[in-house]
Design an enzyme around this catalytic site. Structure first.
Site, mmCIF file in Angstrom:
data_model
loop_
_atom_site.group_PDB
_atom_site.id
_atom_site.type_symbol
_atom_site.label_atom_id
_atom_site.label_comp_id
_atom_site.label_asym_id
_atom_site.label_seq_id
_atom_site.Cartn_x
_atom_site.Cartn_y
_atom_site.Cartn_z
ATOM 1 N N SER A 79 -70.917 48.498 -42.674
ATOM 2 C CA SER A 79 -69.498 48.709 -42.371
ATOM 3 C C SER A 79 -68.792 47.377 -42.448
ATOM 4 C CB SER A 79 -69.366 49.268 -40.949
ATOM 5 O OG SER A 79 -68.023 49.238 -40.515
ATOM 6 N N TYR A 132 -71.753 50.020 -31.892
ATOM 7 C CA TYR A 132 -71.638 50.223 -33.339
ATOM 8 C C TYR A 132 -71.634 48.883 -34.073
ATOM 9 C CZ TYR A 132 -69.543 52.114 -37.695
ATOM 10 O OH TYR A 132 -69.289 52.473 -38.993
HETATM 11 P P1 NAD Z 1 -70.102 61.537 -40.590
HETATM 12 O O1 NAD Z 1 -69.948 61.764 -39.135
HETATM 13 O O2 NAD Z 1 -69.238 62.291 -41.535
HETATM 14 O O3 NAD Z 1 -71.624 61.747 -41.030
HETATM 15 C C1 NAD Z 1 -72.688 61.245 -40.280
HETATM 16 C C2 NAD Z 1 -73.894 62.104 -40.509
HETATM 17 O O4 NAD Z 1 -74.982 61.624 -39.723
HETATM 18 C C3 NAD Z 1 -73.667 63.565 -40.111
HETATM 19 O O5 NAD Z 1 -74.129 64.404 -41.151
HETATM 20 C C4 NAD Z 1 -74.501 63.715 -38.843
HETATM 21 O O6 NAD Z 1 -74.982 65.026 -38.658
HETATM 22 C C5 NAD Z 1 -75.623 62.724 -39.119
HETATM 23 N N1 NAD Z 1 -76.305 62.327 -37.892
HETATM 24 C C6 NAD Z 1 -75.744 61.939 -36.730
HETATM 25 N N2 NAD Z 1 -76.683 61.716 -35.808
HETATM 26 C C7 NAD Z 1 -77.884 61.962 -36.398
HETATM 27 C C8 NAD Z 1 -79.230 61.918 -35.951
HETATM 28 N N3 NAD Z 1 -79.551 61.593 -34.677
HETATM 29 N N4 NAD Z 1 -80.215 62.220 -36.829
HETATM 30 C C9 NAD Z 1 -79.906 62.587 -38.101
HETATM 31 N N5 NAD Z 1 -78.657 62.647 -38.573
HETATM 32 C C10 NAD Z 1 -77.647 62.344 -37.725
HETATM 33 O O7 NAD Z 1 -69.941 59.962 -40.783
HETATM 34 P P2 NAD Z 1 -69.550 59.064 -42.062
HETATM 35 O O8 NAD Z 1 -68.196 58.548 -41.798
HETATM 36 O O9 NAD Z 1 -69.855 59.725 -43.334
HETATM 37 O O10 NAD Z 1 -70.533 57.852 -41.797
HETATM 38 C C11 NAD Z 1 -71.725 57.644 -42.512
HETATM 39 C C12 NAD Z 1 -72.137 56.189 -42.363
HETATM 40 O O11 NAD Z 1 -71.114 55.363 -42.898
HETATM 41 C C13 NAD Z 1 -72.339 55.758 -40.910
HETATM 42 O O12 NAD Z 1 -73.444 54.892 -40.810
HETATM 43 C C14 NAD Z 1 -71.067 55.011 -40.614
HETATM 44 O O13 NAD Z 1 -71.240 54.047 -39.626
HETATM 45 C C15 NAD Z 1 -70.777 54.378 -41.963
HETATM 46 N N6 NAD Z 1 -69.388 53.985 -42.140
HETATM 47 C C16 NAD Z 1 -68.393 54.902 -42.060
HETATM 48 C C17 NAD Z 1 -67.087 54.481 -42.215
HETATM 49 C C18 NAD Z 1 -65.957 55.430 -42.128
HETATM 50 O O14 NAD Z 1 -64.830 54.954 -42.063
HETATM 51 N N7 NAD Z 1 -66.163 56.720 -42.143
HETATM 52 C C19 NAD Z 1 -66.797 53.139 -42.457
HETATM 53 C C20 NAD Z 1 -67.843 52.233 -42.526
HETATM 54 C C21 NAD Z 1 -69.134 52.664 -42.369
#
Ligand code: NAD
Length: 252
Positions: free
Chosen positions: A134, A147
């Site tokens: 991130s 986080y």
């Molecule tokens: P999201 O909430 O849409 O998806 C996260 C997924 O992880 C979901 O499918 C959820 O079911 C799964 N998950 C959660 N806990 C779990 C567990 N204990 N075991 C297995 N699976 C589990 O989130 P996203 O925004 O797509 O984020 C994905 C990654 O990208 C994360 O690591 C997040 O930190 C990173 N990220 C997101 C953003 C953003 O703005 N959305 C920015 C930077 C980084």
């Protein structure tokens, strides 16, 4: 066209992980989508991927996920550590159990998955690990201690694994996005609005895009394309690096 590979992607029921699974399937890879949410099965199926249900905060579940990929497809070439959650609270009120859950899911699970995938990649002399970190792996914001600590740690894991993988054809890189339009961010917008007593649109414009040169949220497919590049043969000289997709956030 990309050489077809076997990929394991975590956190695939929504957002970035779902987009990565779709992109990899379109490239002809065999994909095992891993998520604790059973709704991921239908999503994986629609994309043409296999599904394995696992709560990645459990060490045995991490090892079982890699074993499943190898059992099903015979080997494992690509690992994308993507599953993540957020919890927003100031340090004074931050619940210890949330801290541990976030560190388990977002730092320990990527370590255990890397460890379990390693012998398969080393044997093949080829491997790609893409860690979805991130912009909060590079800079901080208040209210997100767990986080931000997990994401900063993920960069350390990325660099260490890159050094160990160099001799074995295994590359390890991180992607550092700013706000991507996913359910995780939709929840944060609601949380921040509550925390600051603001309207959701004002949270997006005044907080989330405050440091952005490009004033829009990122599409999950934009992150998936970069993951596709880092997982390809073309990226064989790229390792230990962090790739920002941050709308210019860290340029200032
Ligand atoms: P999201 O909430 O849409 O998806 C996260 C997924 O992880 C979901 O499918 C959820 O079911 C799964 N998950 C959660 N806990 C779990 C567990 N204990 N075991 C297995 N699976 C589990 O989130 P996203 O925004 O797509 O984020 C994905 C990654 O990208 C994360 O690591 C997040 O930190 C990173 N990220 C997101 C953003 C953003 O703005 N959305 C920015 C930077 C980084």
């Amino acid at each position: 066209p990309a050489t077809p590979r076997v990929a394991l992607v975590t956190g695939t029921t929504s957002g970035i992980g779902e987009a990565v699974v779709k992109h990899f399937c379109q490239q002809g890879h065999q994909v095992l989508a891993v998520d604790f949410n059973a709704a991921g099965e239908a999503k994986a199926d629609a994309a043409g991927a296999a599904f394995f249900q696992a709560d990645l905060t459990e060490a045995d579940a991490c090892r079982a996920a890699v074993a499943e990929a190898v059992k099903r497809f015979g080997h494992l070439d690509i690992l994308v550590n993507n599953a993540g959650i957020q919890h927003v609270a100031n340090i004074e009120e931050f619940p210890e159990d949330k801290w541990r859950q976030i560190l388990d899911l977002m730092l320990t699970a990527p370590f255990l998955l890397t460890q379990a995938a390693w012998p398969h990649m080393r044997k093949a002399g080829w491997g790609r690990i893409v860690n979805i970190a991130s912009v909060h792996a590079q800079v901080a914001s208040p209210g997100k201690a767990a986080y931000i600590s997990a994401k900063h740690g993920m960069i350390g894991l990325t660099k260490t694994a890159a050094l160990e993988g160099g001799a074995h054809g295994i590359t390890v890189n991180a992607i550092c996005p700013a706000y991507v339009k996913t359910p995780l961010v939709d929840n944060q917008i609601a949380d921040q609005a509550r925390m600051h007593g603001m309207k959701e649109q004002d949270v997006i414009e005044q907080i989330m895009l405050k440091n952005a040169a490009i004033k829009r949220l990122i599409d999950p497919s934009e992150v998936a394309s970069l993951a596709g590049y880092l997982a390809s043969d073309a990226a064989g000289a790229v390792t230990g690096s962090s790739w920002n997709i941050d709308l210019g956030w860290t340029a200032q």
